[in-house]
Design an enzyme around this catalytic site. Structure first.
Site, PDB file in Angstrom:
ATOM      1  N   GLU A 114       0.773  -1.320  -0.002  1.00  0.00           N
ATOM      2  CA  GLU A 114      -0.138   0.116  -0.055  1.00  0.00           C
ATOM      3  C   GLU A 114       0.777   1.269   0.125  1.00  0.00           C
ATOM      4  OE1 GLU A 114      -2.071  -0.106   3.649  1.00  0.00           O
ATOM      5  OE2 GLU A 114      -3.070  -2.008   3.005  1.00  0.00           O
ATOM      6  N   LYS A 116       2.349   4.257   1.374  1.00  0.00           N
ATOM      7  CA  LYS A 116       2.738   4.931   2.687  1.00  0.00           C
ATOM      8  C   LYS A 116       2.267   6.401   2.606  1.00  0.00           C
ATOM      9  CE  LYS A 116       6.288   5.614   6.235  1.00  0.00           C
ATOM     10  NZ  LYS A 116       5.518   6.444   7.082  1.00  0.00           N
ATOM     11  N   ASP A 118       1.955  10.317   3.674  1.00  0.00           N
ATOM     12  CA  ASP A 118       3.103  11.142   4.323  1.00  0.00           C
ATOM     13  C   ASP A 118       1.863  12.021   5.276  1.00  0.00           C
ATOM     14  OD1 ASP A 118       5.130  12.035   5.690  1.00  0.00           O
ATOM     15  OD2 ASP A 118       5.858  13.074   4.019  1.00  0.00           O
ATOM     16  N   TYR A 225      -6.637   2.473   6.774  1.00  0.00           N
ATOM     17  CA  TYR A 225      -5.901   1.197   6.116  1.00  0.00           C
ATOM     18  C   TYR A 225      -5.774   0.159   7.348  1.00  0.00           C
ATOM     19  CZ  TYR A 225      -2.583   4.106   8.455  1.00  0.00           C
ATOM     20  OH  TYR A 225      -1.611   4.791   9.516  1.00  0.00           O
ATOM     21  N   LYS A 314      11.076   2.719   2.522  1.00  0.00           N
ATOM     22  CA  LYS A 314      11.156   4.376   2.003  1.00  0.00           C
ATOM     23  C   LYS A 314      11.628   4.667   0.925  1.00  0.00           C
ATOM     24  CE  LYS A 314      10.168   7.105   5.699  1.00  0.00           C
ATOM     25  NZ  LYS A 314      10.090   7.324   7.043  1.00  0.00           N
ATOM     26  N   CYS A 408      17.342  47.038   6.523  1.00  0.00           N
ATOM     27  CA  CYS A 408      16.539  46.553   5.424  1.00  0.00           C
ATOM     28  C   CYS A 408      17.459  46.722   4.111  1.00  0.00           C
ATOM     29  CB  CYS A 408      15.270  47.461   5.236  1.00  0.00           C
ATOM     30  SG  CYS A 408      14.502  46.915   3.480  1.00  0.00           S
ATOM     31  N   CYS A 411      15.937  49.789   1.729  1.00  0.00           N
ATOM     32  CA  CYS A 411      15.848  51.062   2.157  1.00  0.00           C
ATOM     33  C   CYS A 411      16.688  51.478   3.206  1.00  0.00           C
ATOM     34  CB  CYS A 411      14.522  51.496   2.073  1.00  0.00           C
ATOM     35  SG  CYS A 411      13.908  50.824   4.091  1.00  0.00           S
ATOM     36  N   CYS A 430      11.320  44.635   7.905  1.00  0.00           N
ATOM     37  CA  CYS A 430      11.660  46.155   7.588  1.00  0.00           C
ATOM     38  C   CYS A 430      10.602  47.053   8.512  1.00  0.00           C
ATOM     39  CB  CYS A 430      11.762  46.402   6.224  1.00  0.00           C
ATOM     40  SG  CYS A 430      11.947  48.325   5.833  1.00  0.00           S
ATOM     41  N   CYS A 435       9.149  51.812   2.742  1.00  0.00           N
ATOM     42  CA  CYS A 435      10.277  51.045   1.888  1.00  0.00           C
ATOM     43  C   CYS A 435       9.689  50.870   0.480  1.00  0.00           C
ATOM     44  CB  CYS A 435      10.514  49.628   2.651  1.00  0.00           C
ATOM     45  SG  CYS A 435      11.483  48.780   1.773  1.00  0.00           S
TER      46      CYS A 435
HETATM   47  S1  IVH Z   1       0.043   0.435   8.825  1.00  0.00           S
HETATM   48  C1  IVH Z   1       0.518  -1.236  12.933  1.00  0.00           C
HETATM   49  N1  IVH Z   1      -0.465   1.527   6.475  1.00  0.00           N
HETATM   50  O1  IVH Z   1       3.243   5.189   8.465  1.00  0.00           O
HETATM   51  C2  IVH Z   1       1.080  -0.589  11.836  1.00  0.00           C
HETATM   52  N2  IVH Z   1       0.748   3.011   7.882  1.00  0.00           N
HETATM   53  O2  IVH Z   1       5.702   4.737   9.615  1.00  0.00           O
HETATM   54  C3  IVH Z   1       0.023   0.353  11.428  1.00  0.00           C
HETATM   55  N3  IVH Z   1       1.206   5.173   7.307  1.00  0.00           N
HETATM   56  O3  IVH Z   1       2.327   5.063  12.161  1.00  0.00           O
HETATM   57  C4  IVH Z   1       0.683   1.028  10.319  1.00  0.00           C
HETATM   58  N4  IVH Z   1       0.339   4.937   5.389  1.00  0.00           N
HETATM   59  O4  IVH Z   1       1.106   6.765  10.580  1.00  0.00           O
HETATM   60  C5  IVH Z   1       0.092   1.721   7.698  1.00  0.00           C
HETATM   61  N5  IVH Z   1      -0.756   2.511   4.193  1.00  0.00           N
HETATM   62  C6  IVH Z   1      -0.319   2.672   5.393  1.00  0.00           C
HETATM   63  C7  IVH Z   1      -0.004   4.005   5.970  1.00  0.00           C
HETATM   64  C8  IVH Z   1       0.650   3.785   7.020  1.00  0.00           C
HETATM   65  C9  IVH Z   1       0.930   5.745   6.282  1.00  0.00           C
HETATM   66  C10 IVH Z   1       1.811   5.842   8.591  1.00  0.00           C
HETATM   67  C11 IVH Z   1       1.308   5.409   9.895  1.00  0.00           C
HETATM   68  C12 IVH Z   1       2.479   4.626  10.599  1.00  0.00           C
HETATM   69  C13 IVH Z   1       3.584   5.035   9.915  1.00  0.00           C
HETATM   70  C14 IVH Z   1       4.783   4.125  10.224  1.00  0.00           C
END
Ligand code: IVH
Length: 675
Positions: A114, A116, A118, A225, A314, A408, A411, A430, A435
């Site tokens: 899935e 991740k 941010d 999720y 990552k 500044c 000016c 400033c 200015c």
């Molecule tokens: S599963 C028990 N799925 O990433 C673990 N986390 O670095 C549950 N995050 O704390 C996390 N997308 O805040 C999961 N598809 C995804 C995610 C996800 C973002 C975040 C979440 C987690 C952090 C871990």
């Protein structure tokens, strides 16, 4: 409307709005226009103003943000919220998969991959399908109760489709879509506020707001999720089955999910996701690889911070190394001095970067950035280029420390540090209101499309007008003569005429555009619109006190002080008088009396107090009414909305009864004002 009618209409509107929320935010297929949606939401809110008993926690009205809070209450997570172990290479992913296989020998493993997202992790609790509590992760066992703020997240269903388990606790991520992030930062810059560094910080800041109305304005979104506590049903046995199950209740789930049956397939999916995520409208910083069968997870268990059945791969943020040639200082309209890194051009994430913001003096010091350094630049949150760090090992000894100017650069006037709306005092400004950089900034801002929308009034023309000494402030624009414009370099007759026509058209623009155009600190387009809805004209606004201004919805003390201060300044008063003389429109077409105060049970209502109340003194009762947005008047007329009557109420009560005005007693007043 009878009581039963009101209840019926309320239910109808609420159901309607919920359906449209789902169509818009989950299915991405809007069925009505934004205007029509707002009209129905307004009607619902108006109805609830008179019938506070109809307000429920899952009413669509809760989206606009309730009353400010003093702090966040703690929430204990019944199922702990864990974090994830990270993997930074294909090798580390292979090691992870091998570890799982070792713990589950002779089992054919399957996986989901899935995005991740941010953002900020949240836990969402639904009881009998109604959203009742939302919390941050905190330390994993104890987080903050941010329910009121989460209710404002538009794609978070306040009520789920039928058939959900009695208790359904979800785990997900709140994030700010890239477009919303850009827009918000533009608005902040226009209001003279510090921009957020990336969408994740903006999300964290928005969820930590004590005033949910601020959160509501931030256009956040959520995706779920995973599960926390579930009571009353057996959820699907796999992650790949869980997501469609959650989606069927109306919940937003990750937009794309991959499945894999081998380590090679996991790595292939991680690559496919890396390509796909570039088209997502939000930031992702990795791929979460999860063991698909949920029952097998228990056999693997957890470490102290993370489960053993999942890993977060990552992606490396795209970075590049280049030389910092110099640091220049930009002076904005509000006088803010922003240091800018002038870089040797370098290619990062699909475009050439030659400048990057260094934010402020503290940031330069914290990162020990010196002129001549080799620096690492990155598209922070894939939006704004940023200098991540310097490479001290590449120093030759010729690098020089940057002295942030104490005057500044434009000016020569002194500079001073001021707090921003968020309270951090990191920005030098400033101190000279005249200015040239500030003058140019103010003129450009006035002419900008989002403000007075004056064609041709861009950076080039403004610099020429100021340079030639023709214009010093916005009122001077309206005295410009065709000859003066034609005397400017490379100015043709047609462009001159276009600009003059633009100025003429701007005289009748709506009041909010003018207010925004004035460039009052903290008054962005949204605040300007709220002010124009709450005051009939610029003159009423100019005379408003802080106490009066904070009654307006969306206006807090910082903004109120800024507005009051601006109009108290005689130079600004002179400026507005000259704008009046130039024929600019000062009247608001969007004003409605009921907008004059924040929504409360008595918002926009006139109330008369009469007789002796059992426990409250007259002033106390008046304070309750005013605190709930109402106005207290001494005489009953057709314009009176309520009469609060005590014992020995005389002619006023009779008149109210004759006019059919609603009469309430002290108990009802207390109930309506939540006392
Ligand atoms: S599963 C028990 N799925 O990433 C673990 N986390 O670095 C549950 N995050 O704390 C996390 N997308 O805040 C999961 N598809 C995804 C995610 C996800 C973002 C975040 C979440 C987690 C952090 C871990």
């Amino acid at each position: 409307m009878t009581s039963a009618d009101a209840r019926k209409r309320h239910a109808q509107l609420a159901e309607d709005l919920r359906r449209h929320d789902h169509a818009y935010y989950i299915l991405a297929k809007p069925t009505i226009s934004d205007g029509e949606y707002d009209r129905r939401l307004r009607e619902l809110i108006d109805l609830e103003t008179f019938r506070p008993d109809l307000v429920t926690p899952d009413s669509p009205s809760q989206r606009v943000g309730g009353a400010p809070m003093d702090g966040f209450a703690p929430v204990i997570h019944r199922v702990p919220m864990m974090s994830l172990e990270n993997a930074y290479s294909a090798e580390e992913v292979r090691e992870f998969a091998a570890r799982v296989q070792k713990a589950l020998p002779e089992t054919a493993l399957s996986w989901t991959i899935e995005p991740k997202i941010d953002g900020i992790a949240v836990s969402l609790r639904y009881e009998r399908g109604v959203f009742v509590q939302g919390a941050t992760r905190g330390d994993g066992t104890r987080g903050d109760d941010i329910t009121a703020n989460l209710r404002t997240v538009r794609n978070l269903p306040l009520r789920l489709a039928s058939g959900v388990p009695e208790i359904l606790e979800l785990r997900g991520e709140v994030y700010m879509p890239t477009a919303a992030f850009r827009k918000m930062n533009e608005e902040r810059a226009a209001a003279g506020e510090e921009p957020f560094v990336n969408p994740r910080n903006a999300t964290a800041g928005s969820l930590k707001q004590l005033d949910p109305k601020v959160t509501a304005s931030r256009r956040l979104a959520v995706v779920v999720y995973g599960l926390g506590e579930v009571i009353g049903a057996e959820p699907p046995s796999t992650q790949s089955g869980l997501l469609p199950w959650l989606e069927s209740f109306g919940l937003p789930v990750p937009e794309r999910v991959w499945t894999a049956g081998s380590t090679d397939e996991i790595l292939g999916s991680i690559d496919a996701l890396d390509t796909a995520r570039r088209g997502f409208g939000y930031d992702t910083d990795g791929a979460v690889v999860k063991l698909d069968p949920i029952a097998l997870r228990a056999q693997l268990g957890v470490t102290s911070k993370a489960p053993r059945w999942a890993v977060a791969y990552k992606y490396a943020p795209e970075q590049a190394e280049t030389r910092l040639r110099s640091i220049t200082i930009q002076v904005g309209r509000t006088g803010a001095l922003t240091p800018v890194a002038e870089l040797e051009p370098v290619f990062v994430s699909g475009s050439t970067v030659s400048r990057a913001t260094l934010h402020n003096e503290d940031e330069i010091r914290r990162k020990d950035i010196r002129v001549g350094d080799i620096v690492v630049v990155e598209k922070a949150g894939e939006v704004i280029p940023a200098v991540v760090r310097v490479l001290p090992e590449r120093r030759t000894g010729t690098e020089t420390e940057f002295q942030f100017p104490r005057a500044c650069p434009e000016c020569g006037s002194g500079v001073a540090k001021e707090g921003t709306a968020d309270g951090e005092g990191v920005v030098w400004r400033c101190s000279n209101a005249d200015c040239p950089a500030r003058i140019r900034g103010r003129l450009e801002h006035w002419c900008a499309r989002g403000a007075m929308d004056i064609e041709g009034g861009g950076e080039v023309l403004v610099a020429q007008l100021v340079g030639a000494g023709l214009v010093l402030d916005i009122a001077d624009l309206y005295r410009l003569k065709p000859d003066e414009l034609l005397g400017l370099e490379r100015m043709g007759e047609k462009s001159a005429q276009n600009f003059l026509d633009g100025l003429t058209a701007s005289r009748s623009r709506e009041l909010w555009r003018l207010l925004f155009g004035l460039g009052i600190l903290h008054v962005g387009a949204g605040v300007a619109k709220a002010l124009a809805r709450a005051f009939p004209s610029l003159d009423e606004l100019a005379d408003a006190t802080v106490e009066r201004l904070v009654l307006v919805g969306d206006i807090g003390e910082v903004i109120a002080k800024s507005v009051e201060g601006w109009f108290r300044d005689p130079a600004n008063r002179k400026l507005t008088e000259r704008l009046r003389a130039a024929g600019l429109n000062f009247a608001s077409t969007t004003y409605r009396a009921e907008n004059a105060v924040a929504s409360g049970p008595f918002a926009g209502k006139t109330v008369v107090l009469t007789g002796t109340l059992p426990t409250l003194k007259r002033e106390e009762a008046a304070a309750l009414v005013e605190g709930a947005g109402g106005k207290v008047s001494s005489s009953v007329s057709k314009k009176t909305h309520f009469v609060v009557a005590g014992s020995d109420a005389g002619s006023k009560l009779e008149k109210a009864q004759a006019l059919g005005i609603t009469v309430i007693d002290e108990a009802e007043l207390k109930r309506l004002t939540g006392t």
